[in-house]
Motif scaffolding. Structure first.
Motif, PDB file in Angstrom:
ATOM      1  N   LEU A  29       1.001   0.084   5.762  1.00 27.01           N
ATOM      2  CA  LEU A  29       2.432   0.004   6.037  1.00 27.01           C
ATOM      3  C   LEU A  29       3.036  -1.349   5.701  1.00 27.01           C
ATOM      4  O   LEU A  29       4.249  -1.479   5.596  1.00 27.01           O
ATOM      5  CB  LEU A  29       2.691   0.322   7.516  1.00 27.01           C
ATOM      6  CG  LEU A  29       2.282   1.715   7.959  1.00 27.01           C
ATOM      7  CD1 LEU A  29       2.470   1.862   9.454  1.00 27.01           C
ATOM      8  CD2 LEU A  29       3.073   2.771   7.206  1.00 27.01           C
ATOM      9  N   GLU A  30       2.210  -2.367   5.530  1.00 32.38           N
ATOM     10  CA  GLU A  30       2.697  -3.708   5.249  1.00 32.38           C
ATOM     11  C   GLU A  30       2.879  -3.985   3.758  1.00 32.38           C
ATOM     12  O   GLU A  30       3.366  -5.045   3.385  1.00 32.38           O
ATOM     13  CB  GLU A  30       1.745  -4.751   5.853  1.00 32.38           C
ATOM     14  CG  GLU A  30       1.661  -4.692   7.365  1.00 32.38           C
ATOM     15  CD  GLU A  30       3.014  -4.915   8.029  1.00 32.38           C
ATOM     16  OE1 GLU A  30       3.790  -5.752   7.546  1.00 32.38           O
ATOM     17  OE2 GLU A  30       3.288  -4.236   9.034  1.00 32.38           O
ATOM     18  N   ARG A  31       2.503  -3.050   2.917  1.00 29.53           N
ATOM     19  CA  ARG A  31       2.657  -3.245   1.472  1.00 29.53           C
ATOM     20  C   ARG A  31       4.145  -3.267   1.111  1.00 29.53           C
ATOM     21  O   ARG A  31       4.945  -2.506   1.665  1.00 29.53           O
ATOM     22  CB  ARG A  31       1.968  -2.121   0.713  1.00 29.53           C
ATOM     23  CG  ARG A  31       0.481  -2.130   0.889  1.00 29.53           C
ATOM     24  CD  ARG A  31      -0.172  -1.029   0.106  1.00 29.53           C
ATOM     25  NE  ARG A  31      -1.617  -1.064   0.333  1.00 29.53           N
ATOM     26  CZ  ARG A  31      -2.401  -0.044   0.121  1.00 29.53           C
ATOM     27  NH1 ARG A  31      -1.916   1.097  -0.316  1.00 29.53           N
ATOM     28  NH2 ARG A  31      -3.690  -0.151   0.347  1.00 29.53           N
ATOM     29  N   PRO A  32       4.538  -4.125   0.160  1.00 26.59           N
ATOM     30  CA  PRO A  32       5.962  -4.237  -0.208  1.00 26.59           C
ATOM     31  C   PRO A  32       6.552  -2.922  -0.730  1.00 26.59           C
ATOM     32  O   PRO A  32       7.702  -2.607  -0.430  1.00 26.59           O
ATOM     33  CB  PRO A  32       5.978  -5.314  -1.292  1.00 26.59           C
ATOM     34  CG  PRO A  32       4.724  -6.092  -1.088  1.00 26.59           C
ATOM     35  CD  PRO A  32       3.727  -5.142  -0.503  1.00 26.59           C
ATOM     36  N   VAL A  34       5.692   0.137   0.063  1.00 24.09           N
ATOM     37  CA  VAL A  34       5.885   1.049   1.186  1.00 24.09           C
ATOM     38  C   VAL A  34       7.106   0.635   2.001  1.00 24.09           C
ATOM     39  O   VAL A  34       7.899   1.474   2.431  1.00 24.09           O
ATOM     40  CB  VAL A  34       4.616   1.097   2.067  1.00 24.09           C
ATOM     41  CG1 VAL A  34       4.843   1.935   3.309  1.00 24.09           C
ATOM     42  CG2 VAL A  34       3.440   1.643   1.272  1.00 24.09           C
ATOM     43  N   ARG A  35       7.298  -0.660   2.195  1.00 19.91           N
ATOM     44  CA  ARG A  35       8.459  -1.144   2.940  1.00 19.91           C
ATOM     45  C   ARG A  35       9.763  -0.792   2.226  1.00 19.91           C
ATOM     46  O   ARG A  35      10.733  -0.371   2.846  1.00 19.91           O
ATOM     47  CB  ARG A  35       8.377  -2.649   3.144  1.00 19.91           C
ATOM     48  CG  ARG A  35       7.376  -3.033   4.191  1.00 19.91           C
ATOM     49  CD  ARG A  35       7.333  -4.549   4.335  1.00 19.91           C
ATOM     50  NE  ARG A  35       6.701  -4.852   5.594  1.00 19.91           N
ATOM     51  CZ  ARG A  35       7.178  -5.712   6.475  1.00 19.91           C
ATOM     52  NH1 ARG A  35       8.269  -6.390   6.213  1.00 19.91           N
ATOM     53  NH2 ARG A  35       6.557  -5.913   7.602  1.00 19.91           N
ATOM     54  N   LYS A  36       9.790  -0.954   0.896  1.00 26.37           N
ATOM     55  CA  LYS A  36      10.991  -0.617   0.133  1.00 26.37           C
ATOM     56  C   LYS A  36      11.284   0.874   0.208  1.00 26.37           C
ATOM     57  O   LYS A  36      12.429   1.283   0.384  1.00 26.37           O
ATOM     58  CB  LYS A  36      10.837  -1.055  -1.324  1.00 26.37           C
ATOM     59  CG  LYS A  36      10.951  -2.542  -1.535  1.00 26.37           C
ATOM     60  CD  LYS A  36      10.820  -2.910  -2.989  1.00 26.37           C
ATOM     61  CE  LYS A  36      10.843  -4.413  -3.170  1.00 26.37           C
ATOM     62  NZ  LYS A  36      10.669  -4.808  -4.560  1.00 26.37           N
ATOM     63  N   LEU A  37      10.244   1.688   0.060  1.00 26.81           N
ATOM     64  CA  LEU A  37      10.435   3.133   0.135  1.00 26.81           C
ATOM     65  C   LEU A  37      10.892   3.562   1.521  1.00 26.81           C
ATOM     66  O   LEU A  37      11.757   4.429   1.665  1.00 26.81           O
ATOM     67  CB  LEU A  37       9.146   3.863  -0.242  1.00 26.81           C
ATOM     68  CG  LEU A  37       8.785   3.846  -1.718  1.00 26.81           C
ATOM     69  CD1 LEU A  37       7.436   4.512  -1.946  1.00 26.81           C
ATOM     70  CD2 LEU A  37       9.847   4.533  -2.536  1.00 26.81           C
ATOM     71  N   ALA A  38      10.339   2.957   2.551  1.00 26.61           N
ATOM     72  CA  ALA A  38      10.725   3.299   3.917  1.00 26.61           C
ATOM     73  C   ALA A  38      12.186   2.941   4.177  1.00 26.61           C
ATOM     74  O   ALA A  38      12.865   3.623   4.949  1.00 26.61           O
ATOM     75  CB  ALA A  38       9.820   2.587   4.911  1.00 26.61           C
TER      76      ALA A  38
END
Length: 102
Positions: A29-32, A34-38
């Motif tokens: 969940l800390e990957r960039p 994944v953060r952008k998609l979230a």
């Protein structure tokens, strides 16, 4: 299919999705990416729901007063109007177009 079976399957499915979300490792969940998609998923879902509610009637694509209201709301947003003003403009334009027979 019995309604209660459908409700039960929905409950189990919702619980399984929640559980799957809790089981995702924190490192993933800390990957960039994944953060952008979230951050983009809620916007995409809201846009899809707005389009579906504005341009459909049953199984048909329609262009009616709701589209005029959405266009007016979009224009008000571009002019940086407050949210309640945007909603009011959309309501007034939609009602006006319907009153005129559109």
């Amino acid at each position: 299919m019995n309604v209660w079976i459908a409700i039960g399957l929905t409950v189990v499915g919702c619980y399984a999705v929640k559980l799957a979300g809790l089981l995702v490792p924190a490192g993933a969940l800390e990957r960039p990416v994944v953060r952008k998609l979230a951050a983009l998923v809620p916007v995409a879902l809201l846009a899809a729901l707005t389009a579906q509610q504005t341009f459909s009637s049953g199984h048909e694509i329609v262009l009616d007063a709701r589209a005029a209201g959405l266009l007016a709301a979009g224009l008000a947003l571009l002019l940086r109007a407050p949210f309640l003003v945007v909603v009011g403009i959309a309501v007034v334009v939609t009602a006006g177009v319907r009153a005129l027979g559109g």
